[in-house]
Design a protein around this motif. Sequence first.
Motif, PDB file in Angstrom:
ATOM      1  N   LEU A  18     -27.990  11.609   0.035  1.00 45.29           N
ATOM      2  CA  LEU A  18     -28.906  11.192   1.101  1.00 45.29           C
ATOM      3  C   LEU A  18     -28.201  10.271   2.092  1.00 45.29           C
ATOM      4  CD1 LEU A  18     -32.086  10.423  -1.045  1.00 45.29           C
ATOM      5  CD2 LEU A  18     -31.599  12.501   0.241  1.00 45.29           C
ATOM      6  N   ASN A  19     -28.572  10.401   3.365  1.00 47.88           N
ATOM      7  CA  ASN A  19     -28.036   9.550   4.435  1.00 47.88           C
ATOM      8  C   ASN A  19     -29.165   8.741   5.047  1.00 47.88           C
ATOM      9  OD1 ASN A  19     -25.453  10.982   4.271  1.00 47.88           O
ATOM     10  ND2 ASN A  19     -26.528  12.668   5.305  1.00 47.88           N
ATOM     11  N   GLN A  20     -28.863   7.515   5.430  1.00 47.00           N
ATOM     12  CA  GLN A  20     -29.857   6.693   6.126  1.00 47.00           C
ATOM     13  C   GLN A  20     -30.089   7.258   7.530  1.00 47.00           C
ATOM     14  OE1 GLN A  20     -31.617   4.140   4.943  1.00 47.00           O
ATOM     15  NE2 GLN A  20     -30.604   4.187   2.938  1.00 47.00           N
ATOM     16  N   GLY A  28     -22.783   8.635  19.113  1.00 49.05           N
ATOM     17  CA  GLY A  28     -23.524   7.380  19.106  1.00 49.05           C
ATOM     18  C   GLY A  28     -25.028   7.536  19.081  1.00 49.05           C
ATOM     19  N   VAL A  29     -25.521   8.742  18.708  1.00 52.83           N
ATOM     20  CA  VAL A  29     -26.964   8.993  18.613  1.00 52.83           C
ATOM     21  C   VAL A  29     -27.379   8.924  17.153  1.00 52.83           C
ATOM     22  CG1 VAL A  29     -28.834  10.605  19.129  1.00 52.83           C
ATOM     23  CG2 VAL A  29     -26.848  10.484  20.636  1.00 52.83           C
ATOM     24  N   SER A  30     -28.378   8.100  16.847  1.00 56.29           N
ATOM     25  CA  SER A  30     -28.805   7.946  15.454  1.00 56.29           C
ATOM     26  C   SER A  30     -29.609   9.152  14.987  1.00 56.29           C
ATOM     27  CB  SER A  30     -29.645   6.676  15.299  1.00 56.29           C
ATOM     28  OG  SER A  30     -30.886   6.820  15.956  1.00 56.29           O
ATOM     29  N   LEU A  46     -37.798   3.947   9.884  1.00 52.52           N
ATOM     30  CA  LEU A  46     -36.392   3.570   9.797  1.00 52.52           C
ATOM     31  C   LEU A  46     -35.906   3.531   8.345  1.00 52.52           C
ATOM     32  CD1 LEU A  46     -34.012   2.760  11.608  1.00 52.52           C
ATOM     33  CD2 LEU A  46     -34.689   0.372  11.306  1.00 52.52           C
ATOM     34  N   SER A  47     -36.845   3.416   7.412  1.00 49.27           N
ATOM     35  CA  SER A  47     -36.461   3.341   5.990  1.00 49.27           C
ATOM     36  C   SER A  47     -36.248   4.728   5.372  1.00 49.27           C
ATOM     37  CB  SER A  47     -37.545   2.596   5.206  1.00 49.27           C
ATOM     38  OG  SER A  47     -38.777   3.302   5.280  1.00 49.27           O
TER      39      SER A  47
END
Length: 437
Positions: A18-20, A28-30, A46-47
């Motif tokens: 899993l990735n946050q 640079g895009v979340s 966000l969690s």
Amino acid sequence: MTNLHECCCVCLNNILTLNQVSNMDENGVSLLTKLQRSIPQVEWDLSYQICDPCTNLLSIVHTFRETCLKSDIIRRQQILLVQEELKVEASSLSKEQDGVNTEENQDSEDIKSESDSDADDPDYHKSAISNGNNNKDSKHTTSKCSRKKPNFHCEKCNMNYLSSTLLIRHCISEHKMVRKEIRPFACTRCNSRFGNSSNLLQHIKYHDAVRSNMCTYCGKGFITKTDLNIHEKQHLNMREYKCEICAKGFNTHKDLRSHKLVVHTDSQTWKYFCKICSKRFPIKSNYDCHMRRHTGDRKFECHLCQKKFTDKCVLQRHMRTHSNVRDYKCPHCEKEYKDKRVLQIHMAKIHGIGIDDIKLPSRERRYICHICPKAYYAKNKLTRHLYTHTGEKPFFCSMCDKKFNDKSYVKQHLKKAHNIKGKMELLDIDIKNNSGR
């Protein structure tokens, strides 16, 4: 039970790596930003975490979306370039045509000057009528004049001009008007006026009311592309327009402008003023709605019960009363509501959440009994109270015909006297039917 925050927020698999969602890609895009842009209907937290396969799929979806948006911009720019080229070609053709007709125009110049001088003579118009249409020179002059018929008129003095530039110059010099207040372009179907021709063309589309621009999220149709773009920003909910005073975010520039007018502007400076009750309004739509309440103009009608309203948003709120769908659920208790604002009031009053963001309604006992000093918040409560004075008992028990002055007493009676506790909704129907006896 598996903790949902410890599994992939897309496929809900907790076995894979899993990735946050806060992680950034090479540009640079979340991942969170990609999720919000690609699937705005879901509230991404966000969690949350996302697995590698879903991350790859998200990258493809996000890239596809960005490519479509960039292509649309390029396509519009190309269309504008083609339109500009066509204008240039049309302009050059007209110049060539003017060159060809120069000699012909020169020959008719003497005739025109003579006719202009004769026009000052009061007997000229009579002779022109008597001559009829036999003279070719008069035909030529008439057709030329008809082509130059004034299209722009001044609102102040009704002077007519051949171009918007001349009208603007007149308004500034003669009436001392500011440039941005001058609206030379008038709609032929209503009294609306505009500062430029493109705004007039957009306005005419609303008269035609062809909703050819469809929302890709909900399928709703819009008359103009601009209206569609504004609507889709509500779906994306990115709130890109920030208020520099309170840092609150909005989806459109229009919403930000309205916020500044309503929240951060002195009400005494508001532009729209009601001459009947002296109330001021920051936005014209609010003023128009208010004036309809004075005039009694209820043009928004419910197609189910034919009840009419002065405002469209009030009609939309009323339509929810015909439905049993309660989309707004309190996350802290089992309460469910049809209206979002009612849920917000509930959360502020009962749970103390958002109490600073919403104005709680101040309750007043406006409904006063004319027989005794009692007063009530709601009209139906007063009606129920009046039954105690008149002795009227309009509600009947469907089992024994016992009468009551309140519907709730019928329910209590059914439980105690007849031991009936279930299917209360069906019994409610019987109570309503019996009340008409």
